[in-house]
Write a protein that holds these residues in place. Structure first.
Motif, PDB file in Angstrom:
ATOM      1  N   SER A 108      26.451 -27.229  33.075  1.00  0.00           N
ATOM      2  CA  SER A 108      25.097 -25.959  32.837  1.00  0.00           C
ATOM      3  C   SER A 108      25.757 -26.004  31.263  1.00  0.00           C
ATOM      4  CB  SER A 108      25.044 -25.092  33.185  1.00  0.00           C
ATOM      5  OG  SER A 108      24.184 -24.812  32.919  1.00  0.00           O
ATOM      6  N   ARG A 109      26.667 -25.021  30.982  1.00  0.00           N
ATOM      7  CA  ARG A 109      26.687 -25.032  29.513  1.00  0.00           C
ATOM      8  C   ARG A 109      27.089 -26.179  28.235  1.00  0.00           C
ATOM      9  NH1 ARG A 109      25.749 -20.721  31.832  1.00  0.00           N
ATOM     10  NH2 ARG A 109      27.287 -18.197  31.443  1.00  0.00           N
ATOM     11  N   LEU A 110      28.064 -26.994  28.878  1.00  0.00           N
ATOM     12  CA  LEU A 110      28.534 -27.744  28.070  1.00  0.00           C
ATOM     13  C   LEU A 110      26.845 -28.403  28.081  1.00  0.00           C
ATOM     14  CD1 LEU A 110      31.699 -29.218  29.419  1.00  0.00           C
ATOM     15  CD2 LEU A 110      31.339 -27.807  27.364  1.00  0.00           C
ATOM     16  N   PRO A 132      30.506 -39.211  31.036  1.00  0.00           N
ATOM     17  CA  PRO A 132      29.539 -38.584  30.963  1.00  0.00           C
ATOM     18  C   PRO A 132      30.106 -37.277  32.273  1.00  0.00           C
ATOM     19  CG  PRO A 132      28.571 -40.606  31.513  1.00  0.00           C
ATOM     20  CD  PRO A 132      29.671 -40.531  31.136  1.00  0.00           C
ATOM     21  N   ILE A 133      29.228 -35.772  31.083  1.00  0.00           N
ATOM     22  CA  ILE A 133      30.137 -34.552  32.145  1.00  0.00           C
ATOM     23  C   ILE A 133      29.624 -34.712  33.462  1.00  0.00           C
ATOM     24  CG2 ILE A 133      29.079 -31.615  31.952  1.00  0.00           C
ATOM     25  CD1 ILE A 133      28.236 -32.109  29.097  1.00  0.00           C
ATOM     26  N   LYS A 134      28.158 -35.078  34.323  1.00  0.00           N
ATOM     27  CA  LYS A 134      28.006 -34.854  35.098  1.00  0.00           C
ATOM     28  C   LYS A 134      28.620 -36.007  36.374  1.00  0.00           C
ATOM     29  CE  LYS A 134      24.882 -38.822  34.472  1.00  0.00           C
ATOM     30  NZ  LYS A 134      23.285 -39.325  34.823  1.00  0.00           N
ATOM     31  N   THR A 173      34.092 -32.695  40.160  1.00  0.00           N
ATOM     32  CA  THR A 173      35.100 -31.175  40.272  1.00  0.00           C
ATOM     33  C   THR A 173      34.665 -30.780  38.900  1.00  0.00           C
ATOM     34  OG1 THR A 173      36.892 -32.259  40.317  1.00  0.00           O
ATOM     35  CG2 THR A 173      36.491 -32.414  42.075  1.00  0.00           C
ATOM     36  N   LEU A 174      34.300 -30.563  37.910  1.00  0.00           N
ATOM     37  CA  LEU A 174      33.972 -29.779  37.153  1.00  0.00           C
ATOM     38  C   LEU A 174      33.078 -28.366  37.652  1.00  0.00           C
ATOM     39  CD1 LEU A 174      34.961 -29.146  33.987  1.00  0.00           C
ATOM     40  CD2 LEU A 174      33.324 -30.674  33.634  1.00  0.00           C
TER      41      LEU A 174
END
Length: 443
Positions: free
Chosen positions: A258-260, A245-247, A251-252
């Protein structure tokens, strides 16, 4: 072997054929064959003259067809033409221009089940109506569940439905490497950083597979963020895949997260039993082989975590049936499963790969890490590389020291100092965790 172009495919086919024919036969006939085009319907090969064409068709066509099927995983009959038959070749080239191995990933040959139905539907919707419904589209899940298959299916469907659209597909690691070349070497191919930006910011559809590889790489993330904004503001479609998952990609860049997160996220889980049965039956249909239902169920029960392992077993069964003319049984399938699982077990991660990944993440060169230079950023990168090597390999302090050109006491000190340093440095800790995840993911 990486199979990315028609020449790669043909070279792999030739290697298979060499196992069944003599060197003299290969030098006499096969060297005078040239791959012209390939599609789901046929593999067009041109012979230098009518004699070569006739001999190949009458003596070696079955061997070639079997080799093509083994390499591609589906039946694609060879079609032989004479090199001077320009009209046929030209027509084949026009119909199949730019076709690569990636072109064989479609929605039609993706097996849909309860664990991937939602991402499949979302991907199909985007392919039919890019930048209208879901933008950006984020597909995530562990390795071997079909993320790359879906993103390439979107690419192929968009190119089919909207041939005028400019579609750019790139892997996260390649996006970083291309940026580094354009910045540090002043060129990308024959271009510059402006060419790099034009390539991606002028796309109608941008697709990045395994985008988690840009995490922790500040300049790459900045470039992607600006590219994302330029495309999004112009109503261009953006599609990415990642392994979690994005979260959880610590370190992204928060702006990228937020955009994704503002788009649609669809997760693919490990295939359930029914889906695995469907995959096995689909592969059997592609190979045109019949398998006893008990064997199908046995394979589905034993291989649960990775569809690539299922495909490996099916490839071996196909060879057994077609080439050796044997009927498979439980004991044979058991041995194939054991071999495939052993073959696909992760090899040890090399120190060279660790140094390479750390260098990219800290924006330094590999030579700098191995040097004796003592700037603050280099010392941190060097110690981190030693720490990671100790964490994810079985190498001793002495062996690590030999790899880095240091003695074992220096390695021990570096590892201990990083352990202390990370206790109150959450960002650095997350960066190292992401480096380790990326290394294991690639492996």
């Amino acid at each position: 072997m990486a199979v990315n172009s028609i020449n790669d495919i043909w070279n792999a086919v030739c290697d298979e054929c060499k196992l069944k024919i003599s060197d003299i036969a290969f030098d006499t006939f096969f060297k005078y064959l040239k791959p012209e085009s390939i599609s789901g319907e046929e593999f067009v090969l041109s012979a230098s003259n009518d004699y070569i064409k006739g001999m190949i068709q009458s003596v070696y066509s079955e061997i070639i067809n079997d080799a093509i099927e083994k390499i591609m995983g589906i039946k694609i009959p060879a079609k032989f033409v004479v090199a001077d038959d320009e009209e046929k070749i030209k027509k084949a080239e026009e119909e199949n221009e730019g076709l690569t191995f990636e072109s064989f990933f479609t929605f039609e040959n993706f097996v849909v089940g309860s664990t991937n139905r939602f991402p499949y539907a979302a991907a199909h919707s985007v392919a039919e109506n890019p930048n209208i419904i879901y933008n950006p589209l984020v597909i995530y899940g562990p390795s071997g569940v079909g993320k790359t298959h879906l993103i390439l299916a979107i690419k192929n469907q968009i190119k089919k439905n909207f041939p005028y659209k400019k579609v750019e597909f790139v892997r996260g690691e390649d996006f970083t490497n291309q940026l580094i070349k354009s910045l540090h070497e002043g060129k990308l191919g024959m271009g510059t950083i402006d060419d790099f930006r034009n390539k991606y910011r002028n796309a109608d559809v941008l697709m990045i597979d395994d985008i988690h590889f840009i995490a922790g790489k500040e300049q790459t993330q900045e470039e992607f963020f600006n590219t994302f904004n330029a495309l999004f503001q112009n109503n261009k479609q953006i599609i990415v895949t990642l392994d979690r998952p994005i979260k959880e990609v610590k370190t992204l860049d928060e702006r990228i997260k937020s955009r994704l997160s503002a788009g649609l996220s669809a997760d693919i889980n490990l295939p359930d039993f029914e889906t695995r049965v469907g995959i096995i039956n689909r592969k059997a249909q592609q190979y045109d082989i019949e398998l006893d239902e008990n064997l199908v169920f046995y394979i589905a029960e034993k291989i649960k975590s990775n569809t690539r392992q299922i495909e490996g077993v099916m490839t071996k069964l196909n060879a057994l049936i077609k080439i050796e003319n044997k009927k498979p049984n439980i004991s044979i399938v058991q041995s194939f499963i054991k071999d495939i699982i052993n073959d696909t077990e992760n090899a040890p991660i090399s120190v060279e790969k660790i140094i390479s990944e750390v260098a990219r993440s800290y924006n330094v060169s590999e030579n700098d890490i191995l040097s004796n230079r003592r700037t603050a950023n280099l010392v941190l990168a060097r110690k981190s590389a030693m720490f990671i090597t100790r964490e994810i390999t079985d190498l001793s302090y002495k062996q690590i020291g030999e790899a880095f050109g240091k003695d074992h006491t220096t390695v021990l000190y570096s590892v201990q100092s990083i352990e202390t340093f990370l206790q109150d440095k959450p960002y650095e800790k997350e960066l190292i965790e992401d480096i380790i995840k990326n290394l294991k993911s690639v492996n």
